[in-house]
Design a protein around this motif. Sequence first.
Motif, PDB file in Angstrom:
ATOM      1  N   SER A  54     -41.694 -34.492  32.601  1.00  0.00           N
ATOM      2  CA  SER A  54     -43.093 -34.819  32.840  1.00  0.00           C
ATOM      3  C   SER A  54     -43.689 -35.509  31.618  1.00  0.00           C
ATOM      4  O   SER A  54     -43.568 -34.995  30.495  1.00  0.00           O
ATOM      5  N   GLN A  55     -44.314 -36.646  31.835  1.00  0.00           N
ATOM      6  CA  GLN A  55     -45.019 -37.384  30.783  1.00  0.00           C
ATOM      7  C   GLN A  55     -44.159 -37.579  29.541  1.00  0.00           C
ATOM      8  O   GLN A  55     -44.554 -37.243  28.431  1.00  0.00           O
ATOM      9  N   SER A  56     -42.958 -38.101  29.734  1.00  0.00           N
ATOM     10  CA  SER A  56     -42.020 -38.384  28.642  1.00  0.00           C
ATOM     11  C   SER A  56     -41.610 -37.153  27.844  1.00  0.00           C
ATOM     12  O   SER A  56     -41.239 -37.244  26.684  1.00  0.00           O
ATOM     13  N   LYS A  57     -41.696 -35.991  28.455  1.00  0.00           N
ATOM     14  CA  LYS A  57     -41.235 -34.756  27.827  1.00  0.00           C
ATOM     15  C   LYS A  57     -40.250 -34.078  28.780  1.00  0.00           C
ATOM     16  O   LYS A  57     -40.422 -34.114  29.987  1.00  0.00           O
ATOM     17  N   LEU A  58     -39.223 -33.489  28.204  1.00  0.00           N
ATOM     18  CA  LEU A  58     -38.184 -32.823  28.967  1.00  0.00           C
ATOM     19  C   LEU A  58     -38.133 -31.361  28.541  1.00  0.00           C
ATOM     20  O   LEU A  58     -38.085 -31.057  27.345  1.00  0.00           O
ATOM     21  N   VAL A  59     -38.180 -30.461  29.518  1.00  0.00           N
ATOM     22  CA  VAL A  59     -38.051 -29.029  29.248  1.00  0.00           C
ATOM     23  C   VAL A  59     -36.827 -28.545  30.007  1.00  0.00           C
ATOM     24  O   VAL A  59     -36.714 -28.752  31.218  1.00  0.00           O
ATOM     25  N   MET A  60     -35.898 -27.915  29.298  1.00  0.00           N
ATOM     26  CA  MET A  60     -34.669 -27.390  29.900  1.00  0.00           C
ATOM     27  C   MET A  60     -34.663 -25.877  29.701  1.00  0.00           C
ATOM     28  O   MET A  60     -34.927 -25.387  28.608  1.00  0.00           O
ATOM     29  N   GLU A  61     -34.338 -25.145  30.778  1.00  0.00           N
ATOM     30  CA  GLU A  61     -34.423 -23.681  30.744  1.00  0.00           C
ATOM     31  C   GLU A  61     -33.148 -23.065  31.315  1.00  0.00           C
ATOM     32  O   GLU A  61     -32.645 -23.518  32.334  1.00  0.00           O
ATOM     33  N   SER A  62     -32.670 -22.020  30.644  1.00  0.00           N
ATOM     34  CA  SER A  62     -31.515 -21.278  31.157  1.00  0.00           C
ATOM     35  C   SER A  62     -31.724 -19.790  30.944  1.00  0.00           C
ATOM     36  O   SER A  62     -32.420 -19.366  30.025  1.00  0.00           O
ATOM     37  N   ASP A  63     -31.126 -18.995  31.825  1.00  0.00           N
ATOM     38  CA  ASP A  63     -31.162 -17.535  31.731  1.00  0.00           C
ATOM     39  C   ASP A  63     -29.749 -17.021  31.501  1.00  0.00           C
ATOM     40  O   ASP A  63     -28.816 -17.445  32.189  1.00  0.00           O
ATOM     41  N   VAL A  64     -29.607 -16.107  30.543  1.00  0.00           N
ATOM     42  CA  VAL A  64     -28.316 -15.480  30.257  1.00  0.00           C
ATOM     43  C   VAL A  64     -28.500 -13.974  30.384  1.00  0.00           C
ATOM     44  O   VAL A  64     -29.362 -13.397  29.724  1.00  0.00           O
ATOM     45  N   ARG A  65     -27.680 -13.366  31.229  1.00  0.00           N
ATOM     46  CA  ARG A  65     -27.753 -11.904  31.430  1.00  0.00           C
ATOM     47  C   ARG A  65     -26.985 -11.198  30.316  1.00  0.00           C
ATOM     48  O   ARG A  65     -25.813 -11.439  30.113  1.00  0.00           O
ATOM     49  N   GLU A  66     -27.686 -10.335  29.622  1.00  0.00           N
ATOM     50  CA  GLU A  66     -27.085  -9.462  28.617  1.00  0.00           C
ATOM     51  C   GLU A  66     -26.953  -8.073  29.243  1.00  0.00           C
ATOM     52  O   GLU A  66     -27.339  -7.868  30.393  1.00  0.00           O
ATOM     53  N   SER A  67     -26.459  -7.113  28.495  1.00  0.00           N
ATOM     54  CA  SER A  67     -26.274  -5.775  29.066  1.00  0.00           C
ATOM     55  C   SER A  67     -27.596  -5.053  29.342  1.00  0.00           C
ATOM     56  O   SER A  67     -27.704  -4.302  30.298  1.00  0.00           O
ATOM     57  N   ARG A  68     -28.634  -5.311  28.520  1.00  0.00           N
ATOM     58  CA  ARG A  68     -29.904  -4.605  28.679  1.00  0.00           C
ATOM     59  C   ARG A  68     -31.043  -5.465  29.211  1.00  0.00           C
ATOM     60  O   ARG A  68     -32.067  -4.936  29.623  1.00  0.00           O
ATOM     61  N   TYR A 119     -37.472 -27.638  24.358  1.00  0.00           N
ATOM     62  CA  TYR A 119     -38.507 -28.658  24.491  1.00  0.00           C
ATOM     63  C   TYR A 119     -38.026 -29.935  23.807  1.00  0.00           C
ATOM     64  O   TYR A 119     -37.717 -29.915  22.613  1.00  0.00           O
ATOM     65  N   LEU A 120     -37.958 -31.018  24.570  1.00  0.00           N
ATOM     66  CA  LEU A 120     -37.480 -32.293  24.051  1.00  0.00           C
ATOM     67  C   LEU A 120     -38.524 -33.384  24.283  1.00  0.00           C
ATOM     68  O   LEU A 120     -39.223 -33.377  25.297  1.00  0.00           O
ATOM     69  N   GLU A 121     -38.602 -34.299  23.347  1.00  0.00           N
ATOM     70  CA  GLU A 121     -39.517 -35.428  23.470  1.00  0.00           C
ATOM     71  C   GLU A 121     -38.768 -36.736  23.239  1.00  0.00           C
ATOM     72  O   GLU A 121     -37.790 -36.786  22.572  1.00  0.00           O
TER      73      GLU A 121
END
Length: 125
Positions: free
Chosen positions: A101-115, A123-125
């Motif tokens: 969006s508007q020349s900005k890139l947001v990348m998201e990931s979820d990693v499951r830990e034990s708790r 956040y990238l521009e």
Amino acid sequence: MKLYGYLLGLCTVLLLSFNTLQNPIHKKWKLVAEKRSYLNFDYTRHEGSRDRLDSIQNETVQFLPDGTFKSGDGNGHYTFTKDSIKLRLNGKESGFKYILSQSKLVMESDVRESRFIVRSRLYLE
């Protein structure tokens, strides 16, 4: 018959121009920040941990139209769909949801830990 020829020519030019349009993700991005959040398995906030936001300097990633990318960690391959991107680097694969969006890139990931689950947002521009 001449009209048919003109229409066919116009359609060909339009199709070729759409195929050469650059995808907005195909450029060199500067990584500016990473936010880590800690969540319970039901995706509510984990009480025992605090969110963390780190600024990042001198890190870039470049997505090329041929399905490769270049980064400080090395060169790899990527594939993307409508809202997610998979990165393959050094035999490992990581998946991210992304928003552009508007020349900005947001990348998201979820990693499951034990708790808990660690959500990493880049956040990238």
